[in-house]
Design a protein around this motif. Structure first.
Motif, PDB file in Angstrom:
ATOM      1  N   LEU A 213       0.849  -1.189   0.000  1.00 44.68           N
ATOM      2  CA  LEU A 213       0.000   0.000   0.000  1.00 44.68           C
ATOM      3  C   LEU A 213       0.882   1.236   0.000  1.00 44.68           C
ATOM      4  CD1 LEU A 213      -2.899   1.225   0.357  1.00 44.68           C
ATOM      5  CD2 LEU A 213      -2.419   1.251   2.803  1.00 44.68           C
ATOM      6  N   LEU A 214       0.717   2.099  -1.004  1.00 45.22           N
ATOM      7  CA  LEU A 214       1.411   3.378  -1.059  1.00 45.22           C
ATOM      8  C   LEU A 214       0.460   4.442  -0.533  1.00 45.22           C
ATOM      9  CD1 LEU A 214       2.102   1.666  -3.919  1.00 45.22           C
ATOM     10  CD2 LEU A 214       3.748   3.527  -4.117  1.00 45.22           C
ATOM     11  N   LEU A 248       7.038  13.234  -8.269  1.00 49.59           N
ATOM     12  CA  LEU A 248       6.926  11.838  -7.880  1.00 49.59           C
ATOM     13  C   LEU A 248       8.081  11.035  -8.472  1.00 49.59           C
ATOM     14  CD1 LEU A 248       5.252   9.527  -6.607  1.00 49.59           C
ATOM     15  CD2 LEU A 248       3.995   9.387  -8.771  1.00 49.59           C
ATOM     16  N   ASP A 249       8.790  10.311  -7.610  1.00 50.44           N
ATOM     17  CA  ASP A 249       9.918   9.484  -8.052  1.00 50.44           C
ATOM     18  C   ASP A 249       9.691   8.060  -7.549  1.00 50.44           C
ATOM     19  OD1 ASP A 249      12.250   8.329  -8.819  1.00 50.44           O
ATOM     20  OD2 ASP A 249      13.575   9.634  -7.640  1.00 50.44           O
ATOM     21  N   VAL A 279       0.042   8.084  -9.030  1.00 49.23           N
ATOM     22  CA  VAL A 279       0.829   6.885  -8.738  1.00 49.23           C
ATOM     23  C   VAL A 279       0.294   5.706  -9.534  1.00 49.23           C
ATOM     24  CG1 VAL A 279       1.413   5.207  -6.954  1.00 49.23           C
ATOM     25  CG2 VAL A 279       1.535   7.648  -6.441  1.00 49.23           C
ATOM     26  N   ALA A 280      -1.026   5.515  -9.509  1.00 48.54           N
ATOM     27  CA  ALA A 280      -1.631   4.392 -10.234  1.00 48.54           C
ATOM     28  C   ALA A 280      -1.348   4.487 -11.728  1.00 48.54           C
ATOM     29  CB  ALA A 280      -3.135   4.347  -9.971  1.00 48.54           C
ATOM     30  N   ALA A 281      -1.452   5.691 -12.294  1.00 46.35           N
ATOM     31  CA  ALA A 281      -1.210   5.862 -13.727  1.00 46.35           C
ATOM     32  C   ALA A 281       0.227   5.491 -14.090  1.00 46.35           C
ATOM     33  CB  ALA A 281      -1.509   7.305 -14.135  1.00 46.35           C
ATOM     34  N   LEU A 296      -5.328  -0.771  -6.875  1.00 50.32           N
ATOM     35  CA  LEU A 296      -6.523  -0.437  -6.099  1.00 50.32           C
ATOM     36  C   LEU A 296      -6.380   0.981  -5.560  1.00 50.32           C
ATOM     37  CD1 LEU A 296      -9.160  -1.237  -4.552  1.00 50.32           C
ATOM     38  CD2 LEU A 296      -7.654  -2.024  -2.704  1.00 50.32           C
ATOM     39  N   ARG A 297      -7.376   1.835  -5.805  1.00 49.80           N
ATOM     40  CA  ARG A 297      -7.354   3.209  -5.321  1.00 49.80           C
ATOM     41  C   ARG A 297      -8.397   3.381  -4.220  1.00 49.80           C
ATOM     42  NH1 ARG A 297      -8.234   6.915 -10.304  1.00 49.80           N
ATOM     43  NH2 ARG A 297      -9.499   5.163 -11.003  1.00 49.80           N
TER      44      ARG A 297
END
Length: 682
Positions: A213-214, A248-249, A279-281, A296-297
């Motif tokens: 999980l991020l 975002l890295d 992040v998901a993209a 999962l979002r």
């Protein structure tokens, strides 16, 4: 005595004091930041006393404060600006978008802009619609503007230093997090840092990750609580928490996201245009062929935030939303691993564009049975097309194709395969028909029979082999003991019959035992624990009771969840549904994991007593026999009674005999005491 970690608000305050000592040109601007008030959340306490000429209390004009901060930075100063509530950042948005961020590059050369806006954000305090929002998404993607968020795992001094050096920046601070302590690890979870400063906090549990999980730091305490709950249910959740949200890295964490069965993102903001969506993209673009399922979002409901605390809890993302979202996603069809192959040579024969391999479905099985193909050889498939049913030792999982094209099946039904075995190949739908199917070298051959040709044999099913593996491990690892009591159930039987007649629910002894066992959880929490090491037992927040079921096609132990707070009628409905799934063999892995204690039903006539086996990593299993006639002496007179035997097998490392007897007495009283039956049957 171990010194506790500081609270986040204390760590922030110390970081600011340190920065003022290190940076003589640093100023702090904000409303009510002077002592003795020290800011709305006391983050600036003591700063104005120590540095009266550099801590300035401003008028109530967010746009004006932001303009002054920009001017100080352009004149060579450094500024930390406290926004009293993050919601008010909307009032300074024009200055941030059109002056502070653009000044870095719109003058023909790079201009340093060491400005950090500190924004307390988030709900959970009952402050209502205009003082509780998570506004991070509204600042995403602004050129030259970096975004950070406080976390229980990152030193605030590191975050603020990085933000000033990389500024302009916004540091979001979850208000609920202020009162929580910094977290460096405990008996179950440890924290390491991945990537260059400020890096990602990688929070790992006792086993390999089923789910990663991020989440931003403001969600971290809820995510960590969800990880503990999921661990009780047999699901290993690891966390990745960034110090910097934007830019975002993901480079340093990509290797950690290739193996888990599910990757998820969680944030408190409402859905749409969020950090989690970005992040998901990126993960879909960069890891599509490694992901077993779509990312999962998880986010809060699409609503303003109510002032009422119980309504606020319904809107905001909570621990239970993370747990239910993860469990629901794990029950969904699984994408296969799809490996691309080189383009076909011009030979007139279609070469496979991709191979589809068997994903890892759980941590217990290394082989699966190809139960049934859901497509025909040569069919055209889409990524979401259900492709094949794979049978694990306890469940059947539907695997999706994960790619577009015409499928070529390489494994026959009823074949046992290993994890990573090639299931099928996919070619372009317009390519020529592939040649005949060839053997798959990764198929696991069945062991040859060793009995004489004329001998009668019984071959264990996969379910029986799975049970055998669990039983073997239990006997090998658990030092079990056993205690039993006899319980008179005449009054219970009559009460259940009347309840069934009145409610229409089919309620019997199994439902009553499950409810009574769950009812003992508050007083005997360690009997519901999960062994995570030789000396550590994880205690669940709620009792999740597994129940043995054998309808002739193998032994299953599906789980009835949250039994303590549910009615006996609800438990009866769940058990009926699970019995039908046992009859059809349709369980998913999620329905068979996560039990905190198991009830072994042995209700056949004539069964006096059964000594069950503790199902590692649980520490207890309850057994119950069927009712039988017995003669009791009451007031000197023989009386015919109906009784059952209630037994408890327990891990003697965790539970002693006295605890076992007290637990059984508590359950027995719930089943036999007329004064407690009404509470049980409700």
């Amino acid at each position: 005595m171990t010194t506790p970690e500081p609270r986040v608000v204390e760590a922030l305050n110390r970081a600011l004091h340190r920065l003022f000592a290190e940076r003589p040109g640093l100023h702090l601007l904000g409303e009510d930041v002077l002592d003795p008030y020290g800011g709305a959340f006391k983050v600036t306490k003591g700063l104005s006393t120590a540095h009266p000429d550099r801590v300035l209390s401003t008028p109530l004009s967010e746009a004006g404060i932001a303009g002054v901060a920009a001017g100080l930075a352009l004149a060579g100063g450094e500024v930390v600006l406290e926004v009293m509530f993050g919601d008010f950042a909307a009032l300074m948005f024009d200055q941030v978008l059109n002056l502070i961020s653009k000044s870095v590059t719109m003058y023909g050369h790079v201009v340093p802009m060491p400005v950090v806006l500190r924004c307390p954000v988030g709900g959970g305090r009952g402050y209502g619609p205009t003082h509780s929002q998570s506004v991070q998404k509204h600042f995403l993607g602004i050129p030259n503007l970096a975004l950070y968020e406080t976390t229980p795992f990152h030193d605030p001094h590191v975050l603020l230093t990085h933000a000033l050096d990389e500024g302009p920046a916004v540091l979001f601070e979850d208000k609920v997090l202020y009162t929580r302590r910094m977290f460096t690890g405990d008996d179950l979870f440890r924290v390491t840092t991945t990537g260059p400063s400020p890096g990602w906090a990688h929070v790992t549990g006792p086993g390999p990750a089923d789910v990663v999980l991020l989440c931003p730091g403001g969600v971290a305490h809820r995510a960590l609580a969800a990880a503990r709950t999921l661990l009780d249910q047999g699901v290993h959740l690891h966390l990745l928490v960034p110090g910097r949200l934007h830019p975002l890295d993901l480079d340093d964490v990509l290797p950690l996201l290739r193996q888990p069965r599910l990757v998820a993102v969680a944030e408190e903001s409402t859905a749409g245009g969020t950090w989690g969506a970005e992040v998901a993209a990126q993960l879909h673009e960069r890891l599509w062929h490694d992901l077993s399922a779509p990312v999962l979002r998880l986010s809060s409901k699409d609503s303003i935030i109510p002032s009422s605390r119980h309504l606020e809890d319904q809107v905001l993302l909570g621990e239970h939303d993370i747990v239910s979202g993860v469990l629901g996603a794990l029950r969904s069809p699984v994408r296969t691993h799809v490996a691309e192959k080189p383009a076909a040579a011009s030979t007139g024969v279609a070469r496979p564009a991709a191979t589809i391999t068997a994903p890892k479905l759980n941590n217990n099985d290394e082989t699966y049975l190809v139960l049934a193909w859901l497509v025909q050889d040569g069919d055209e498939v889409e990524p979401s097309t259900p492709l094949v049913e794979l049978e694990t030792s306890k469940a059947v999982e539907v695997v999706e194709a994960g790619v577009t094209g015409r499928v070529r099946l390489l494994v026959q039904e009823n074949t046992e395969i290993g994890v990573g075995a090639v299931l099928a190949e996919v070619v372009d739908a317009d390519a020529p028909e592939p040649p005949a199917t060839t053997a798959n070298p990764t198929v696991v051959a069945a062991e040859p029979a060793t009995a004489p040709a004329d001998a009668r044999t019984h071959v264990l099913s996969r379910a029986q082999r799975g049970t055998a593996a669990v039983v073997t491990r239990a006997h090998r690892e658990v030092p079990a003991a056993f205690t039993a009591v006899e319980v008179v159930v005449d009054v219970l039987t009559d009460r259940l019959r009347r309840y069934s007649d009145d409610s229409g629910a089919q309620v019997g002894l199994p439902e009553a035992v499950v409810k009574a066992v769950a009812g003992a959880h508050p007083d005997f929490a360690h009997l519901f624990g999960t062994l995570t090491g030789d000396h550590v037992v994880s205690l669940p927040d709620a009792p999740h009771v597994a129940v043995t079921m054998d309808v002739g096609n193998g032994l299953y132990t599906p789980v009835v969840r949250d039994c303590g707070q549910r009615s006996i009628a609800d438990i009866a409905d769940d058990l009926m549904d699970l019995r039908m799934k046992a009859y059809r063999g349709e369980f998913t892995a999620g329905e068979l994991t996560g039990g905190t204690i198991t009830v072994s039903l042995n209700l056949d006539e004539g069964v006096l007593l059964v000594q069950p086996i503790v199902m590692w990593p649980q520490v207890c299993m309850v057994s119950v026999s069927g009712p039988r006639a017995s003669i009791a002496i009451e007031d000197g007179v023989p009386v015919r009674r109906s009784v059952v035997t209630l037994g408890l097998a327990y891990d003697h490392r965790v539970v002693n005999g006295r605890d076992a007897a007290a637990f059984l007495r508590a359950v027995a009283e719930s089943l036999s005491d007329p004064q407690r039956l009404d509470k049980l049957v409700e």
